[in-house]
Scaffold this active site. Structure first.
Site, short mmCIF file in Angstrom:
data_model
loop_
_atom_site.label_atom_id
_atom_site.label_comp_id
_atom_site.label_asym_id
_atom_site.label_seq_id
_atom_site.Cartn_x
_atom_site.Cartn_y
_atom_site.Cartn_z
N LYS A 9 0.70 -1.36 0.24
CA LYS A 9 0.22 0.08 0.27
C LYS A 9 0.92 1.09 -0.29
O LYS A 9 2.34 1.28 0.27
CB LYS A 9 -0.51 -0.36 0.83
CG LYS A 9 -0.29 0.13 2.75
CD LYS A 9 -0.15 1.44 3.26
CE LYS A 9 0.85 1.25 4.81
NZ LYS A 9 1.78 2.18 4.53
N PRO A 91 9.72 -3.98 -0.04
CA PRO A 91 10.72 -3.91 1.03
C PRO A 91 10.28 -3.68 2.72
O PRO A 91 9.11 -3.15 3.03
CB PRO A 91 11.68 -2.51 0.14
CG PRO A 91 11.25 -2.73 -0.97
CD PRO A 91 9.90 -3.24 -0.75
N GLY A 95 7.14 1.14 4.96
CA GLY A 95 6.01 2.12 4.36
C GLY A 95 5.11 1.43 3.92
O GLY A 95 4.41 2.43 3.56
N GLY A 99 4.34 -5.89 5.86
CA GLY A 99 3.75 -6.84 7.09
C GLY A 99 2.53 -7.00 7.49
O GLY A 99 1.59 -8.64 7.04
N SER A 100 1.41 -5.93 7.40
CA SER A 100 0.50 -6.07 7.59
C SER A 100 -0.47 -6.62 6.93
O SER A 100 -1.30 -7.44 6.25
CB SER A 100 -0.22 -4.41 7.51
OG SER A 100 0.21 -4.19 8.89
N SER A 101 0.26 -6.32 4.92
CA SER A 101 -0.25 -6.99 4.33
C SER A 101 -0.16 -8.49 3.67
O SER A 101 -1.65 -9.88 3.85
CB SER A 101 0.65 -6.82 2.49
OG SER A 101 -0.08 -7.26 2.12
N ASP A 133 -2.36 -1.15 10.19
CA ASP A 133 -2.87 -1.34 9.22
C ASP A 133 -2.87 -2.54 8.47
O ASP A 133 -3.49 -1.82 7.38
CB ASP A 133 -1.46 -0.80 8.32
CG ASP A 133 -1.35 0.65 8.47
OD1 ASP A 133 -1.63 1.20 9.34
OD2 ASP A 133 0.17 0.61 8.77
O1 C5P Z 1 -0.14 -1.11 15.00
P1 C5P Z 1 1.42 -1.24 14.88
O2 C5P Z 1 1.66 -2.74 15.75
O3 C5P Z 1 1.69 -1.67 13.55
O4 C5P Z 1 2.25 -0.21 15.41
C1 C5P Z 1 4.00 0.28 15.70
C2 C5P Z 1 3.58 1.07 16.42
O5 C5P Z 1 4.15 2.39 15.79
C3 C5P Z 1 2.99 1.28 17.49
O6 C5P Z 1 4.12 0.59 18.98
C4 C5P Z 1 2.87 2.58 18.24
O7 C5P Z 1 4.77 2.66 18.42
C5 C5P Z 1 3.03 3.40 16.42
N1 C5P Z 1 2.27 3.54 15.61
C6 C5P Z 1 1.21 4.77 16.77
N2 C5P Z 1 -0.18 5.17 16.11
C7 C5P Z 1 -0.59 5.11 15.49
C8 C5P Z 1 0.47 3.53 14.52
C9 C5P Z 1 1.55 3.19 14.83
O8 C5P Z 1 2.07 5.85 17.49
N3 C5P Z 1 -1.38 5.44 15.06
#
Ligand code: C5P
Length: 283
Positions: A9, A91, A95, A99-101, A133
């Site tokens: 994405k 990669p 961003g 991994g989310s996908s 994500d």
């Molecule tokens: O939800 P996810 O595990 O992908 O988020 C990884 C890290 O990114 C979170 O632990 C947080 O530090 C940061 N994050 C955030 N605000 C978001 C998404 C992610 O601060 N909306």
């Protein structure tokens, strides 16, 4: 072995609105799926195995593919052994949501292999527990995402764009980028204005995570400015380090080893997953 494509994405705008009491940040972002794919092979087997083409990635419980698998098993009370292989093309720490996908694709794949016992809404809701994500990938490919990123509102197809993904040799971790963000430097433009501009086909590219990512890795700022000058509008996606360069010409860069790939916006049909480049769900 059944193959499921796991797409990347990009964030066409990403506003960070506030820091929440739970440590996450409240965001408002326009997410779009692109035709850059990992390949996820999943099938029933005699015992559980998980292999990955990228030796740098962990294949233990910390991998989102395994987390998704455990989530599905717990929620559906299933326990059949699985053979899983992940062929990485997206990669990491870029961003691009790789991994989310992978996690979303794993949930979709398991639901298919078991004959669709669960609704997509359930998969989407469950998936937010293991990553902010992941729910986005259950949209049709274009969505306005808020909250931690897990609240999804489907958007109509955007005007197609000619786009190149350029990623510097190093990645950045998402928590580090959020941890470096100074909220006072964020854009003054409201997400509603940005969304409206995209709906009208007059995109305004904004990413509040550029400032902290550029502080941590000044090379990304240099790359962005080189791409803007030589090729066209360029924006970092997510927490970086990949840049989206809106250009008709493939960028040729002076220094460094860069991942550079042409990409298209894609969407999926309501009852299908994202396909390969020649499939009908490509614009
Ligand atoms: O939800 P996810 O595990 O992908 O988020 C990884 C890290 O990114 C979170 O632990 C947080 O530090 C940061 N994050 C955030 N605000 C978001 C998404 C992610 O601060 N909306």
């Amino acid at each position: 072995m059944p193959l499921f494509f796991s797409p990347a994405k990009v964030n066409l705008f990403l506003r960070v609105l506030s820091k929440r009491p739970d440590g996450y940040h409240e965001i408002a972002s326009l997410f779009q799926v692109i035709d850059l794919f990992d390949e996820l092979y999943v099938d029933f087997a005699e015992r559980d195995t998980f292999t990955c083409s990228d030796p740098e990635l962990p294949t233990d419980q910390s991998n989102l593919v395994i987390k998704a698998c455990e989530l599905f098993r717990n929620k559906t009370n299933t326990s059949a052994s699985l053979r899983i292989h992940l062929e990485k093309k997206i990669p990491s720490e870029a961003g691009l949501g790789g991994g989310s996908s992978n996690a979303a694709t794993m949930l979709w794949a398991l639901n298919k292999l078991y004959g669709d016992p669960v609704s997509l809404d359930d998969l989407r809701l469950w998936s937010s527990k293991i990553g902010s994500d992941i729910p986005f990938f259950f949209s049709l490919g274009t969505a306005f995402c808020s909250g931690r990123g897990e609240l999804i509102k489907d958007e109509p197809a955007l005007t197609p764009a000619s786009l190149y993904i350029v990623r510097p040799p190093c990645g950045l971790s998402t928590p580090r980028v959020y941890g470096t963000l100074d909220l006072s430097t964020c854009s003054p433009t409201s997400p509603e204005v940005l969304l409206d501009a995209f709906r009208k086909g007059q995109p305004q590219y904004v990413n509040d995570l550029e400032a902290p990512a550029f502080l941590l890795m000044p090379k990304i700022a240099e790359l962005k400015s080189e791409l803007c000058q030589k090729y066209g509008q360029t924006i970092m996606t997510g927490s970086g380090t990949a840049l989206c360069c809106f250009s008709d010409k493939a960028p040729v860069l002076e220094s460094g080893v860069f991942f550079t790939q042409r990409a298209n916006y894609i969407r999926r049909l309501p009852n299908e997953w994202y396909g390969s480049i020649n499939d009908k769900n490509l614009y």
